[in-house]
Each structure stands twice: as structure tokens, then as C-alpha cells.
Design an enzyme around this catalytic site. Sequence first.
Site, short mmCIF file in Angstrom:
data_model
loop_
_atom_site.label_atom_id
_atom_site.label_comp_id
_atom_site.label_asym_id
_atom_site.label_seq_id
_atom_site.Cartn_x
_atom_site.Cartn_y
_atom_site.Cartn_z
N ASP A 1 0.87 -1.17 0.00
CA ASP A 1 0.00 0.00 0.00
C ASP A 1 0.92 1.23 0.00
OD1 ASP A 1 -2.10 1.73 0.07
OD2 ASP A 1 -3.14 0.77 1.74
C1 BGC Z 1 -4.96 3.37 0.47
C2 BGC Z 1 -5.19 2.36 -0.63
C3 BGC Z 1 -5.02 3.02 -1.97
C4 BGC Z 1 -3.66 3.68 -2.05
C5 BGC Z 1 -3.38 4.33 -3.38
C6 BGC Z 1 -3.68 4.15 0.29
O1 BGC Z 1 -3.57 5.17 1.23
O2 BGC Z 1 -4.93 2.68 1.71
O3 BGC Z 1 -6.46 1.80 -0.52
O4 BGC Z 1 -5.18 2.07 -2.98
O5 BGC Z 1 -3.59 4.65 -1.01
O6 BGC Z 1 -4.19 5.40 -3.62
#
Ligand code: BGC
Length: 715
Positions: free
Chosen positions: A262
Amino acid sequence: MDIRKLLKEMSLEEKIGQMLQLSPHNFINKSETKIHGFEYDLGLTTKQVFLAGSVLGIGNATEHQEVQRKYLKDSRLKIPLLFMADIVHGYETIFPIPLALSCSWNTDTAFHSARISAFEASTAGIQVTFSPMADLSRDPRWGRVMEGYGEDPYLLSMFVRAMVRGYQQDDISAKGNMASCVKHFAGYGAPIAGLDYNTVDMSRLSFYQTYLGGYQAAIDEGSKMVMASFNTFDGIPATVNQFLMIDVLRKQLNFNGVTITDYDGLNQVIVHRVAHDQREAAIQGIEAKIDIEMASSCYIKNIKDLIETSIINESDINDAVERILSLKSELGLFDNPYGHSNVDDEKRLIKSNEHLSKAKEIAHECAVLLKNESNILPLSNNTKVAVVGPYATSKSTNGVWSWKGNINDNISLSDALINEGVDVVYINGENPVITDIDMLREVDVVICALGEDIEKTGEAKSIVDLELPLFQVEWIKLAKEIKKKVITVLYNGRPLVLNNIDQSDAILEAWFLGSKSNEALADLLIGKKNPSGKLTMSFPRHEGQIPIYYNHLTTGRPFNKDVHNIYTSFYLDCESTPKYPFGFGLSYSNFEYDNMVLSDYEIYLNKSITTSITITNKSNVAGYEIVQLYIQDEVSKIARPEKELKGFQKILIQPYESKTVKFNISMKDLSYIDSLGETKWEYGRYIIMIGTNSNSVQKKDIIFKENNNEDKKHT
Ligand code: BGC
């Protein structure tokens, strides 16, 4: 494309580059691009940037093509960039938030919303979506419950599968399709105290029985990627947790696609204090077979040296890069690096009338009627109404994962009602003042459009107070002071504590239903459409009850209202049941359940039986009813939930018509998963329940036997 051959031609730096994902502004200086998360200066050289293998977020087709062109121009081997983004409930045509979508209990809504999202996003150059979010959650304090599909593992899995199918279809390279990345592996929906990013501490039994199923459903459906979660699991950040990433994901679930961290998740291993520095985090990431690092630089800065000093093997990097390149190849990017990105199509086809009318159709199915005293709804003709409260005039109905959705194209509830010919004589989107009472005297019904600020829902939006702000509730009080009927329409992204709006005569749970939210709600309020949604998360009476969910265990001292015994499981200061249970939702029709029948009282190994029930619509309004099948294992080696959802059907019943609904029951429905993740079943008595919600069911017993003569119990 011969990936192995290509791999041989690549330098070590080129391979490591494939494992880096950056936001587009690293390549071009554009403001349209939105990325999610705090942007760190990664301190990369231009050379390192132009070795990166994928991009997070892109503004539109023009921007996509510009980045790809610029990248490929100087690229030695012309390996195209892969573009990923969070397309969670729509691209420009915005659909209901996933929690609302699940309240339709109709997986076609998920499928069709994913199809349209894939079509629109791929036209703008996005090839992978970070969706679905398969994190089961039982805690409405956690802001991300809006992105999930409720508290039940079975329902969640059905919706997750439909989303993946909708995005990918059979061929991710075909026009209109995109690859899906299921997230956040694993257990991210269970942070302690509902606090986002907090520690997750669960037993292996809960993990396998409750939380794993959603991700597994996505993988079984062919999801091409898996995103690791931010949380720790057994004290080890999921990103580098070898139990999760290798033992479960790669070995038990047989996932052989691409994994990604993530947002800056690998760097966070240092913040978790499980690695000293980026070098150690990189080693842990490689050992957990994490292929792509999103938005941090542990890999790009360290892997080369780690290989040269023989701390990690180049073969691990080759495996990761092979998976990444294979995905690019499967998407057809080596043949056409621009994929289906198309500026003309983008103008013509995105947010078309066809897409918007589907969004409206889906929104109709997702609102949940929670209360309707004296059948005040639907509004009768010529009713004079006031529409008041913050959502009376607001167009902010998209929900937070809608970065390409434009709320200015939406309409407010008051406008939607006026467009439907409702006699709206007073509109006030502000907080009430005492003189408003004079205006309310002029109307028959006051519609209070209340709820949470959209910015209080979603990632990093944990809250402890689930009640509506008092100034909003003042509208209800004011109307009740002069004995007006009150209909409350609620806009929110999580279950709320609704005691302070109890005076409402009707409550319509509207969630955030997307681009066509208010048009759909107006149709429901005037009876052009009949509400049919049912809750997929329990609504607590008080925050102190959280986590509260229908499929709990029995406890050794269950509360029994008919026996006075203070040594039982109950709260001294609050009923322990939910205010609105899982599966609950009203309709303008009146459904009665009768005549539950079993095809047999005994079920044998590898044989199934059926159960049926007759539902009669005792009203003059046609409506959809969601019929739910629950099962309880009466006695088993490990304590099992009081009931578990095992099936549901959504059926249309005409006025005064009766319909019989049939469910098949097989051994699979009686089985459970143990703390090693293995499926078990036990002979014995099971209680079969069918009903209109988890709290209102009819029951019959069956016996599960090995064959006609046996009645033993074993695994
Ligand atoms: C979130 C994810 C997301 C990623 C990219 C993160 O902060 O937890 O769900 O896909 O950002 O945007």
C-alpha cells in the site's frame, strides 16, 4: 511477448525499476493528476524515475499518453509503463459507495458498476484498479467501512467476486476491461478500536473463518493483483509478513499474480520499528515476495547492493519482475502501450446517458427504508413539503472514492423533488433558527436531509461519536414542536447511532449513492420506486456496543429476557441487541412469510436437500423482497455463530401475489473452517432459518448423517 527472453536482456537496474511505482508528476508536471496519500520527496534521480515500471493515478487519456510517450522515447527496451489507480465506485459516472451497493443484495449492481467503471477508466488510460476492498469490518468507527461490503463473509465474498468479474471479464486486454487489485491483505478492516492503521490482533480462527474469505473470493475469481495492508498481523507488518504473504497467499490460496505494497507501506515497516532502515525493509519485502513498492524507495535504492553483496538472490528479483512483465503482457501493453486510452472515446462515452441511467437504476436498489410509521411514505400527491438540513441543498452525494466525479453535475434533493412535481414550499440547507418554525407551519411534511459530512468518511476518518450533530437534529425537534410529520433522509458512510432522530416518522438510509443519488431518492420518496435495500452492517444503539454483528457466538451465559438472571451476558445500561439488525430493511409492500418446508429432515454425505418458504405480498404495491437463509450448527467441536448467512434471493412479488422461494442445502453450507484454514464438517443437528432479516426468521431442524443408518458425530 517472450518474457523470459526480455528478462535476460534487462540490466539489474532495469529490473529493479519495474518494482517501483511512482505518481505521474514525477514524469510530467501536470496538476490534473490526483494521488492518494502524503507525497514524500523520494530523492530519486531522473534516471531512477524513468526506470519505474508503473504509475499511480493519471488525470485523463491525454495525460496518460503524454507520460507513456515521454517514458518510452528514451527507454532502452521500450517496456511500457503500467497505470494503476483507485477506481472504487466509479470513474466519472459515480455509483453508490460499496457499503451501499452491498445493501442491494443484488450482485448484478456490483457487476454492472464495475463494468462501466472499467470501461470509463480504461478509456482514460488506467489499466489496473485498486479495487475491490475485501476487508470485512464490524466496526463503524472505522471510516473505511464505506469502501467495504458489510459485516458478513458470505455476502462480502459474493460482491467481491462480482466486482472482479465486472472489471476483468475473461480477458483483461479486451476493450472495456481492466485488471483488478484486491486489497488490503489482510485483516485491515479489524483495527483495534476502529482506529485506522491501528494494530490488528486476531486469532487464526477469526482470520480463517471471518476475514480471509473476501480476499480469497477475489483470487478465486482471478484477480490479477493483491495489495498488502498497512496493519500489523501477529506483530509483523502485513507488507513483510511471511505467514500472510507466503504461507497463506502464495501457498494456501495459490496466488501467482503481482503483489504491491500500500502507499509507502514498505517504508512504514521502519515506522512500525520492525526494520532499522530502508535496506532492512527492502530485504523483508523481497523475502515476503512483495513485487511492487508503491511510493517509497527502499527497493530502488538498495536491491542492487543487496544482490551484489549476496544478501538477496537475483532469482527472487527475476521472479518478481517476471510476474510484473507477464501482467503487462496479459494486458496487451507490449503490442499497444497505450492500451484503450482514447481521447475521442473519453469525450464521447464517459459519463454517457446510458451510464448515468444505470447509476440511477443501481442507486434505487441501495437505499434502505429503516422506519415508516403510519405509512407516511411514499408521499401522497399534493403534500406540501419542506426540505431542510445540510443535504437539502447539497450535491455532495458521490462518496469519497470519487476523485473524478464532479459534484456540480449532481442535483440536490430539493431540486430532485421539485423536478418530480413535489410541492416543495420551503427549502433551507442551513442550521435552523427559531423563526423557521413559521415556515414549517405552512407544510404537511418536513423532509430532514441530514447526515455526515462526506469528508468524515473513508481512509483515516475514524470517529468515536456516531450520533448526528445536535444542530441537525434541531430540525426534527422544531418540526415536532408543531406536530408535523418528519421524514429523515440520511446521508452517511457508516452505520450511525440513531437514537436522537427517533422522533422521525420515517427514516430512509440514503448512504452516498453517487451521481444520481438524489434523483433516485426522489423516486423512492414519491413511490415511483419501492425501497428494497437491506442493511449489511448492524446499526448499534450505542457506540459502547461496538463491535456488534449478527453472527456472534452464543456465550456460556446468554441473556434470556424470560428468565431473571443477572449473571448473563447483557449491558446494565443498554439493550445488547442492535437498533437495526443485519439484513433489515422495509418496503412499501407488506410481505408475509409462511409455510416453511424441507424436502427431507435428513441430509447425507454428498447429498443435498431443499428448503422452501412462501412469501405473500399483502399490499397493493409490487415490491422486491430479499429472502435470507441462515444456518446454525447446534453442537460442534468449536463454538460456532448463532447463525450464519448461507444464501439469499431477491424476488419481485406483485400485489397480493404469493411466491415460493427454494434454497438448496448441501454439506458445504454446514461446514466450517478451523484455525488451520481447513474445511471441516460434523454430523449432527442443524437449524435451518429463513426470514426477512437476521432477527426475524422461521426455523426447522435437520440431521446431517453419514448415511441412512448412522447418527454419529465426528469430523
Ligand atoms: C490506500 C489504498 C489506496 C492507495 C493508493 C492508500 O492510502 O490505503 O487503498 O489504494 O492509497 O491510492
